[in-house]
Motif scaffolding. Structure first.
Motif: not given
Length: 772
Positions: A43-52, A75-79
Motif C-alpha cells: 500500500m503506497r498511500c497518501g492522506e488527503i482530506h476532502f473537507g480541506r 481519508a478522515y471523516l470529521f464527525w
C-alpha cells in the motif's frame, strides 16, 4: 494474530446476507503482506482530506496523487463536520464522502477510511462534536455511556452511508480505522473493544486497524485488532517497536510525515526532504506499506482549524510542506517522490502524467468602503445569573459578548478563573485591556468609576484543542468573574455571535468612516473579469475571519507565519464578488489585493496585541536543592523517571548539563509531568515559565513544542545565529500547585544532535518569576 482473523471472519459472517456484485474484490491481512485478490499488495498511500479541498478540485488532486505514485489515499471523516448540530447529518457539497470515494475509484485509487470518532488532524476538537461538552462531567474518548451512545449513532450513520463503498461491495475502501492514536490518550483496551464492535455492527466487513505513535503501541492494545505505527523518521526503529507487540502481519506506517503543520506565531514548517526520501525508500525496499501524512494538506477552511496543546491555535493553511501544495501545485518534492515510487511499482502498474495546474491570478488592490460595528449589530441576549461556557448557550464557534453592570468604585483588578480564548474588556464602551489564554493572562486593571458602568467581555474563540486530555476544551468564560477579589453578582447577558450564515446577512453596514467604535465587519465589492485561484493579502489587517461570496474562507492573524488566505477559483465569479473581513483589533489600512503566490512564512511578533501584557521571566534557582540529579542513557526510547517520593509545586525545571555527543545543543520531542500515580497531569493551564534558548529562525524549535503532545516536533536550543553552551534550562509553569511523582521525556527521533545526558530536576513555586 488468531483473534484478529477470528474477528474478521465473524464480521464477514454477520454480513453474509449483503448482496455481493461481480465487481467485488478481496482484501486480506496476510502473515507478511496485504493480499488484494490473493496477490501481494504494498500500500503506497497518501492522506488527503476532502473537507480541506474544494469539491471542484477533488479529481485534480486525486489525479496528482495517482501521478505521484500512490495506489491508495487515506481519508478522515470529521464527525463535527458532518454532524455540527445534534442529529442532523450533512453529506452534501464538500462533505460528500461517497462522491470522493467514487472519484478516487474512477482514478484508479483505493481508499483507507478513518471515521473516528476522534481524528486529531489539527481539526477543531479533533473532529469531536462541540455539543458533547454541554455535559459538565462527560469523559470524551472513554466508556462514558453518553460518549459511547453518541459514537454508536455516528458509526451507524457512517456504515449506512459508506458501507456500500467497501471493497467487499464493489467500492474502493480497503480498510477502516478504529479510533485514532488512542494509545497516546488512554490505556483502556475495553474501550477499544467497544468501538471495534461498533464498527462491525455498523456494517464494516473490511479489515479494521488501530494506529499509534511508536511509544504508545501497547496502550489499549488488542490482539484482535491490527496495529500500525505512526512516525516521521527512523522507520527501522519504529517497525522494530511494532514487532514487539505484533509478531506478524504486514509492517505499516499509518502516518509518515513529510512536513508539519503551522501554528500562529511560530515559523512555517519545512520538512527535511532528503530524510523523507531516504526513509520512504527504506519502506519501499522492505516491502512495508505506508501513508504519507499529508500527500496534500489543503486548507482548514472557515473556522475548522484546531489548536495544539496546551493552547497553540493552528493556522488555516494546512500546506504541511506536502508534496502537493495547499493550492495543488507540485515541485521538487513531488517529482522526487514520483521518481522514487516509479522504481517500486507492482506488476501491471504505470504512472500517469500529472494534470496541469489550476489557473491563478492576481487582483489589484481594492478598498473596504463599508463597515458594521459588532456593538451596533448585537442579537438579543440570553440572560443568566452568571456567565456560562459558550456550549451551554448552544454555540460551538465564533465569538460571544458577555455583558453585565458593575457598581461605582475605585480602580480594581478584574479577574476570571479561566477564559477561552481571547477577550477584549470594555467599561462603558472604552477598551481597558485584553485577556489571552496563550499566557494564562486573565487579569485586567479596571479604572475607577463614579457611577454604575456597563462591563463588556468580548470573547473570541480559536479552534477547540485537538490533542490530549485538553480536548475537553469548553469556550467562553469558565468559572467566576471577580472584581477586586469579589465575584460579580447580578444578571449577565450573553450575546451569541456565531459568525455563521444566520448572522452575516443581517449586518447593518454603513460607510466605513461613519461606523461605530470597536471591532467591525468590513465589506468590499470586487469586480473580476475572470475567476481563478488567488491568495488574499491580509498583511494590513489584525486578527479575525474572512468570507468570500458568503463562504467562510479562513481565520487570519497578522503575527504570521501565514499572511495570505487561499481563495479557490470556483468560489469566485466573473463580475461582482463580496469580501467580508471581521477584524477584532483594527486594520492598519482597510484594503487588500490578490497574489499569485502565498505568503506562508512571514513572522511579525511585534504586531502581537498581547505584547507587553507580561514581563520576561528570570530563573531563580539559587539556594534551591534539586529533587533529582541523574543521567539519561543513549538509546532513543522514552525515558520514564519516578521520584522516590512525590513532591509538590507549581513549576517544574529541567536543567540539562550536557549532551550525549558533547555538542552545545539540547532537544526534547516531549516532556510530560506525572502525578503521584504515574499519570500525566493535565496540560490545560501549562505555560512555558522560562527557557534559556530556543531556535526560532532556522526552524520552529520553540519551547512550547516540548509540551504539546506531538512527538514529531521538538524544542531545540538555538543553532542558526548562535549556539549557546550548556547548561540549558526549561521551566514549565503548571498554573497551579500539583503533586509530582516523576516525568516522561521523549527524545527527538532519528540521528540528530541534542540528546541530553546529565541533568537536574527542580520543583517549586518560584523557580521562574517575572522581572521587575
Amino acid at each position: 494474530m488468531s483473534r484478529l482473523f477470528q474477528t474478521l471472519t465473524l464480521a464477514a459472517t454477520l454480513l453474509s446476507a449483503v448482496p455481493v456484485t461481480a465487481a467485488d474484490h478481496t482484501f486480506k491481512i496476510g502473515k507478511k503482506d496485504f493480499l488484494l485478490d490473493g496477490q501481494r499488495f504494498q500500500m503506497r498511500c497518501g492522506e488527503i482530506h476532502f473537507g480541506r479541498v474544494p469539491r471542484e478540485y477533488w479529481r485534480h488532486r486525486l489525479q496528482l496523487c495517482k501521478a505521484m505514485g500512490l495506489n491508495t489515499v487515506c481519508a478522515y471523516l470529521f464527525w463535527n463536520f458532518h454532524e455540527f448540530e445534534e442529529g442532523r447529518y450533512d453529506w452534501s457539497g464538500r462533505r460528500d464522502a461517497v462522491e470522493f470515494c467514487k472519484i478516487a475509484q474512477e482514478e484508479g485509487l483505493w481508499v483507507v477510511l478513518r471515521p473516528g470518532p476522534y481524528a486529531c488532524a489539527e481539526w477543531d476538537g479533533g473532529g469531536l462534536r462541540w455539543w458533547l461538552l454541554k455535559n459538565d462531567d462527560i469523559a470524551l474518548r472513554s466508556r462514558d455511556p453518553r460518549f459511547l451512545a453518541a459514537t454508536k449513532a455516528w458509526l451507524n450513520e457512517v456504515g449506512r452511508v459508506l458501507g456500500p463503498q467497501q471493497v467487499t461491495h464493489g467500492g474502493p475502501i480497503l480498510m477502516a480505522q478504529v479510533e485514532n492514536e488512542y494509545g497516546f490518550y488512554g490505556n483502556d483496551a475495553r474501550y477499544m473493544g467497544e468501538l471495534l464492535q461498533m464498527m462491525i455492527d455498523s456494517g464494516f466487513d473490511v479489515p479494521l486497524f488501530a494506529c499509534n505513535p511508536r511509544g504508545n503501541l501497547r496502550n489499549g492494545f488488542r490482539d484482535d485488532l491490527f496495529s500500525v505505527v505512526n512516525f516521521g523518521s527512523d522507520p527501522a526503529g519504529s517497525f522494530a517497536a511494532l514487532r514487539e507487540v505484533q509478531k506478524d502481519g504486514p509492517l505499516v506506517c499509518g502516518e509518515f510525515y513529510p512536513g508539519w503543520f503551522d501554528t500562529w506565531g511560530a515559523p512555517h514548517h519545512l520538512g527535511d526532504t532528503s530524510r523523507y526520501l531516504s526513509d520512504l525508500e527504506y519502506m519501499l525496499k522492505e516491502g512495508a506499506s505506508f501513508s504519507i501524512y499529508m500527500a496534500h494538506g489543503g486548507t482548514s477552511f472557515g473556522m475548522w482549524a484546531g489548536a495544539d496543546r496546551p493552547f497553540k491555535p493552528d493556522t488555516s493553511s494546512y500546506d504541511y510542506d506536502a508534496p502537493i501544495s495547499e493550492a495543488g501545485w507540485i515541485g521538487d518534492k513531488f517529482d522526487q517522490t514520483r521518481e522514487l515510487m516509479g522504481k517500486y511499482l507492482l506488476p501491471g502498474e504505470t504512472l500517469p502524467e500529472p494534470p496541469a495546474p489550476m489557473p491563478v491570478m492576481s487582483v489589484p488592490e481594492f478598498e473596504f468602503t463599508e463597515a458594521a460595528a459588532i456593538f451596533d449589530n448585537l442579537p438579543r441576549p440570553l440572560v443568566t445569573p452568571a456567565p456560562q461556557v459558550m456550549e451551554k448557550y448552544g454555540q460551538g464557534h465564533g465569538a460571544m459578548l458577555y455583558r453585565t453592570k458593575i457598581p461605582a468604585g475605585p480602580a480594581a483588578p478584574l479577574e476570571i478563573d479561566q477564559l477561552h480564548d481571547f477577550a477584549w474588556i470594555r467599561v462603558d464602551g472604552e477598551e481597558v485591556g485584553i485577556m489571552d489564554r496563550r499566557s494564562q493572562r486573565f487579569k485586567v486593571a479596571l479604572p475607577g468609576r463614579e457611577k454604575e458602568a456597563v462591563l463588556d467581555i468580548l470573547v473570541h474563540t480559536m479552534g477547540h484543542v485537538n490533542f490530549g486530555k485538553e480536548i475537553h476544551d469548553r469556550k467562553g468564560i469558565l468559572g467566576a468573574v471577580k472584581l477586586g477579589g469579589d465575584e460579580i453578582k447580578g444578571q449577565w447577558g450573553a450575546y451569541k455571535l456565531a459568525l455563521d450564515d444566520t448572522q452575516l446577512p443581517v449586518l447593518k453596514y454603513q460607510p466605513a468612516d461613519q461606523a461605530g467604535e470597536g471591532p467591525k465587519f468590513w465589506r468590499a465589492t470586487v469586480s473580476l473579469e475572470k475567476a481563478a485561484d488567488t491568495f488574499l493579502d491580509l498583511r494590513s489587517w489584525g486578527m479575525g475571519v474572512v468570507w468570500v461570496n458568503g463562504q467562510c474562507l479562513a481565520r487570519y492573524w497578522n503575527i504570521g507565519p501565514t499572511q495570505t488566505a487561499y481563495i479557490p477559483g470556483p468560489w469566485l465569479k466573473e463580475g461582482e464578488n463580496e469580501i467580508v473581513i471581521l477584524d477584532l483589533v483594527g486594520p492598519e489600512k482597510p484594503s487588500s489585493s490578490g497574489h499569485e503566490k502565498p505568503i506562508l512564512n512571514d513572522l511579525r511578533p511585534e504586531l502581537d496585541f498581547a505584547r507587553g501584557l507580561g514581563s520576561k521571566t528570570e530563573l531563580k534557582l539559587d539556594g534551591v536543592e534539586p529533587v533529582l540529579e541523574a543521567s539519561f542513557d543513549r538509546d532513543k526510547k522514552d525515558k520514564v523517571v519516578d521520584f522516590n517520593k512525590p513532591v509538590k509545586g507549581s513549576q517544574f525545571c529541567l536543567e540539562a548539563l550536557n549532551s550525549q555527543d558533547g555538542k552545545p545543543y539540547a532537544a526534547i520531542a516531549e516532556l510530560d509531568i506525572l502525578d503521584g500515580r504515574g499519570q500525566s497531569i493535565s496540560h490545560a493551564k501549562w505555560t512555558i515559565g522560562y527557557v534559556d534558548s530556543q531556535e526560532m529562525v532556522g526552524e520552529d524549535g520553540s519551547a512550547s513544542n516540548a509540551i504539546n503532545g506531538q512527538t514529531s516536533d521538538f524544542w531545540h536550543s538555538e543553532w542558526k545565529n548562535a549556539s549557546p553552551d550548556y547548561p540549558h534550562r526549561l521551566v514549565i509553569d503548571l498554573g497551579q500547585q500539583e503533586t509530582i511523582g516523576g516525568f516522561k521525556l521523549v527524545p527527538r527521533s532519528g540521528h540528530n544532535p541534542g540528546d541530553i545526558k546529565d541533568y537536574r530536576i527542580y520543583v517549586g513555586d518560584g523557580l521562574a518569576v517575572e522581572k521587575e
